[in-house]
Design an enzyme around this catalytic site. Structure first.
Site, short mmCIF file in Angstrom:
data_model
loop_
_atom_site.label_atom_id
_atom_site.label_comp_id
_atom_site.label_asym_id
_atom_site.label_seq_id
_atom_site.Cartn_x
_atom_site.Cartn_y
_atom_site.Cartn_z
N PHE A 147 0.88 -1.16 0.00
CA PHE A 147 0.00 0.00 0.00
C PHE A 147 0.92 1.22 0.00
CE2 PHE A 147 -2.58 3.31 2.05
CZ PHE A 147 -3.70 3.26 1.24
N ASP A 216 2.79 -5.19 8.33
CA ASP A 216 1.62 -4.34 8.23
C ASP A 216 0.40 -5.27 8.15
OD1 ASP A 216 -0.59 -2.91 7.31
OD2 ASP A 216 0.64 -1.48 6.20
N TYR A 241 -10.01 0.24 11.44
CA TYR A 241 -11.31 0.63 10.88
C TYR A 241 -11.77 -0.28 9.75
CZ TYR A 241 -8.01 3.44 8.02
OH TYR A 241 -6.96 3.87 7.25
N LYS A 242 -11.00 -1.32 9.48
CA LYS A 242 -11.42 -2.28 8.46
C LYS A 242 -12.12 -3.45 9.16
CE LYS A 242 -7.51 -0.89 5.54
NZ LYS A 242 -8.20 -0.19 4.45
N ARG A 390 -12.95 -4.56 -6.03
CA ARG A 390 -12.55 -5.18 -4.78
C ARG A 390 -13.79 -5.49 -3.93
NH1 ARG A 390 -8.27 -2.44 -0.70
NH2 ARG A 390 -10.14 -1.26 -0.27
#
Lengths: 427, 427
Positions: A147, A216, A241-242, A390
Site C-alpha cells: 500500500f 503491516d 477501521y477495516k 474489490r
C-alpha cells in the site's frame, strides 16, 4: 423467443435457484450468523456491504457508548475523566483487547496515531535495533506491491536513518536479504489483490540474516489468524477501521514484542511515552512496556468508539472468522463462475486458501463504471485503479445469501456493460 | 469574641461584599456572557471550571452532531461518507475555520495527528528549509521552559537531521541565534507560569539570522490574538482541546505559511499528503498547499467533534476574548490579594498584560493538597509539580462571579491548610 434462448435462460434460472438454495443451507449452518445482529445494517434484502475491508460497518454498541463518553465523561466529569473514566490508560487497555485477535499476549500493543505514523515509529525503531549489534546495516527492504503509504514512509525512514530503500516483489524478498539488511517492511495481505503472504517463513528469513521485520496487518487483523507471538514477529502495525470496525480513521495499533521493548527507541518520543509523563521533566526517559510506543495525547472519542466496537469479538475466535471467510470467498468465486461469462472478469486473488486474505479482487477493463452501477444497486465494494473491483468479506456480518446476491447483481451489471469490454487475464 | 477579631471579620465581610458587587457589575456589562449558554455547564452556582486550559468544556452543539456522524454518516452511508459527508476534506476545512482565530488567511492550516507529531513535522521541515540555502546550519534552539513533549521531540528531530539541540531560557533566545541556527521552537505561552512570549520580536530575531521559527500555540490559540500572517511566522502547531474546546485528545493543527508550502518537506509523507492520494502510485509526489501537512487517514469522530465545537466562535472575535481574559485574570488577582494573607501564595504569572496568557499560576508549597481540596469544593483548576496551582480562564464560559467565588474558596482552603505552609516567593 427461440427454443434455444428459452432453454439457456431456463438453465441459468436453475443454476441461480441451486446457488440460492445452497446459500440458504450455508447460512442455516453458520455459527457466526447470529453476530450480524450486533451491527447496524439494512435488512432490506437488497443491500450487500462488501467494503468492510475499507470501512467496517457500525457495531450496535458504539452509538450509546459514544453518547455517554461525550455527554457524561467529557461534559460532566471533564478533566477528571482522564483518571476516573480510564482515558489515560485506554491505549494499552484497547491494545490488550486487540492482542488475542492477532495472536499476541497482553502488554505488547498500544493503540494510537495513524497507521502511517506507526509504520514510521516501527521502521525507524527496527533499524536502530539492528544497528545495536551491527552498526553497518544500511538497507531497508519493502515489498514493492505495498500500500503506497508504507512505501512513502519507508522512504522517509530510510532517508532519516541513512539507509537505502530497496523495494522488491514479495516473492523475491527472501532472496534479497543479506548482511546489510537492517529492517524489512511487509504487508501481510496485499490491499489490491488480496494475496496473503507467508508470514512465518518470511519472518524466519529476515531473522536468519539478523534483521528485524515490521508486518503491516491492515488487511489481516480481524480477518484471519496472524500468530504474532508464535512466529516471533518483531514489530507490527495495523489499522482498526477495516475488519475491526473501529470507525472512520480510528487509531491504528503498534505491536512491539515483549523482549524487544527495552530496545524500542522511538523517533517520536512524545510525553505520553515518558516513564513519568506527569513529572514534566526536561529529560526524556522512556516508559517500560507497550506505552513506550505512545506519542501525544490520544484521541479519546475515536479511541473509545473502537473499544466499544471490539465488543463484537466477545466469544468469537478469529479462527472461526477465518473458516467462514474462506467459505464466503470460495462461494463468491463459485457463483461468479456460474453467473458471469468466461473471460468477462479475471480473478487476481489466489485460489489457494493459504495465499488468500478475506477479499476477492476481480479485474475488468471497465471496473470503475461497473462498481458505480453495483453501488447503485446496493452491492457496495470498491474500485482500485486502474481496473480492479474489490469485494471484502467480513464474516461477522456478511452471509452466504449476501454473497449469492452480490454475484448475481455483478453478473447483471457485467451483462449490461459487456458490449465493448472484455478482460485480459494477467495484465 | 474579642473586639479586634470581630472588627477584622467585619472588614473581610465588607471586602467580600464589595468584590461580589463588582463581579455582578462586570458580568452585567460582559458582552460575552451570552456565550456561556453554548456550553454544557453546571448552573448550581458552586462549580467553577478553571481547567479549560487543559480540557475545554463541552460545547452544546457537539453531542447532537456526533450522534449524526456515528448513526447516519458512519452507520448508514458508511464508505460513501468519505466523499458525500465531506470526511476527506475535513482536515483542511476545519483548518480554515481555525485560521482566523490565529490570524491566518485560509489555505494554510490542516488539522490532524497530535501536537507532538506536528512538532516533529514542523521542526524537521524547518531544518530542511533552512538548509536549502545554507546546508551547514546544524543547530535547533528550543526554549528551555517548554512543555516537555516539545523538548523530547526536538531532541529527536535534531538527532534525525544531524543537528545539535540547544535549550535556552526564553529571555536568552534572541542572543543565542546565529549563522548555525537552522530552526527555533518556541512556546507562545508558558504552560506552567502562563507567561506570554513576544512572538513578533522573537520571530523577527529568528528571521534576522536566516533561520525558521516554529511556534507552539497550545496555550494561546483561542485565548488571545496570535497574528501568524501579520508577523510572518513560518510554521506553527497547536492543540484544539484547550481553548478551542475540541474534546479529549482532539486532533492538533499545523500551520505552514503559504509561500513556504512548496518547500515543506515532510518527514511523515503519508498517502493523505500525496498530490493524487487515490492514484495509489508507488512514487511520492507531495500535494500543493496545506494538505501537504497531512499524514494518514484522519480520525473522523474526534475531528468532526472539533468542527462542531468551533461553532461557538461564530460572531465572536478573539480580540473580544482577549479583552475579557485580561479582565478576568486581573480581577482574580485582585480578589486573591484581598482574600489571601500576604505571603501565603506567590503569583508566578507576570502582571504586565503583554506578558500574560490566559491563566494565573500561584505557587505554594502544599499546592497538591490545596488543589485536591479546591476540586472537592467545585473549584476545578490543576496542579503542576512541584508547587504550582494553575487556573485557566476561558472567557466564553467563565464569568466574574465565578472568579470571585474561586478566589474566596481558595482563601478558605488556604486558611485551613496554612498551619505548616508558607510560600517562598521566587523559588
Amino acid at each position: 423467443m427461440s427454443e434455444l434462448v428459452e432453454k439457456a435462460e431456463k438453465a441459468v434460472k436453475a443454476e441461480k435457484a441451486e446457488k440460492a438454495e445452497k446459500a440458504e443451507k450455508l447460512d442455516a449452518a453458520d455459527e457466526l450468523a447470529v453476530n450480524r445482529s450486533e451491527f447496524v445494517l439494512e435488512e432490506d434484502g437488497d443491500t450487500v456491504y462488501l467494503d468492510g475491508n475499507s470501512l467496517g460497518a457500525l457495531p450496535a454498541a458504539v452509538p450509546g457508548r459514544i453518547e455517554d463518553v461525550v455527554r457524561r465523561e467529557w461534559g460532566e466529569l471533564r478533566i477528571r475523566s482522564w483518571t476516573e473514566s480510564g482515558w489515560w490508560t485506554a491505549p494499552e487497555r484497547i491494545g490488550d483487547r486487540i492482542a488475542p485477535l492477532v495472536g499476541a499476549a497482553a502488554g505488547q500493543i498500544v493503540v494510537g496515531d495513524s497507521t502511517s505514523v506507526n509504520v514510521f515509529k516501527a521502521l525507524v525503531a527496527a533499524v536502530r535495533m539492528a544497528r545495536l549489534t551491527d552498526p553497518g546495516r544500511d538497507e531497508i527492504v519493502v515489498d514493492a506491491t505495498t500500500f503506497p503509504t508504507d512505501g512513502y514512509i519507508a522512504e522517509s525512514a530510510a532517508r532519516m536513518t541513512g539507509c537505502t530503500l530497496r523495494p522488491v516483489p514479495p516473492s523475491e524478498v527472501a532472496g534479497t536479504l543479506g548482511a546489510r539488511t537492517a529492517a524489512v517492511l511487509l504487508n501481510h495481505v496485499d490491499y489490491r489483490t488480496g494475496r496473503l503472504h507467508d508470514l512465518p517463513s518470511l519472518t524466519a528469513a529476515v531473522h536468519a540474516v539478523g534483521a528485524y521485520v515490521v508486518w503491516d496487518l491492515c488487511h489481516s487483523a480481524g480477518a484471519l489468524p496472524v500468530g504474532l507471538d508464535a512466529h516471533r514477529v518483531d514489530l507490527a502495525v495495523g489499522c482498526t477501521y477495516k475488519y475491526l470496525n473501529g470507525g472512520p480513521g480510528a487509531p491504528a495499533f503498534l505491536y512491539v514484542r515483549e523482549d524487544l521493548q527495552h530496545l524500542f527507541d522511538s523517533p517520536l518520543p512524545g510525553w505520553n511515552s515518558h516513564a513519568e509523563p506527569f513529572g514534566m521533566r526536561p529529560d526524556y526517559e522512556p516508559a517500560p512496556g507497550a506505552p513506550r510506543g505512545r506519542v501525544g495525547t490520544p484521541d479519546i472519542l475515536s479511541m473509545l468508539a473502537l473499544e466499544a466496537a471490539l465488543e463484537v469479538w466477545d466469544g468469537v475466535t478469529v479462527e472461526a472468522v477465518r473458516t467462514k471467510s474462506l467459505a464466503l470467498t470460495d462461494f463468491f468465486l463459485e457463483c461468479v463462475e456460474a453467473y458471469v461469462p468466461e473471460g468477462r472478469v479475471a480473478c487476481v486473488t489466489p485460489r489457494a486458501h493459504r495465499e488468500r486474505g478475506s477479499q476477492i479482487a476481480l479485474r475488468c477493463p471497465d471496473a470503475g463504471d461497473v462498481m458505480e452501477r453495483l453501488i447503485e444497486r446496493g452491492v457496495v465494494g470498491d474500485f482500485r485503479r486502474p481496473d480492479v473491483l474489490r469485494f471484502g468479506f467480513t464474516p461477522l456480518y456478511v452471509g452466504f445469501a449476501d454473497v449469492e446476491r452480490a454475484a448475481r447483481v455483478l453478473a447483471d451489471v457485467l451483462a449490461e456493460t459487456s458490449a465493448d469490454a472484455s478482460a485480459e487475464p494477467g495484465t
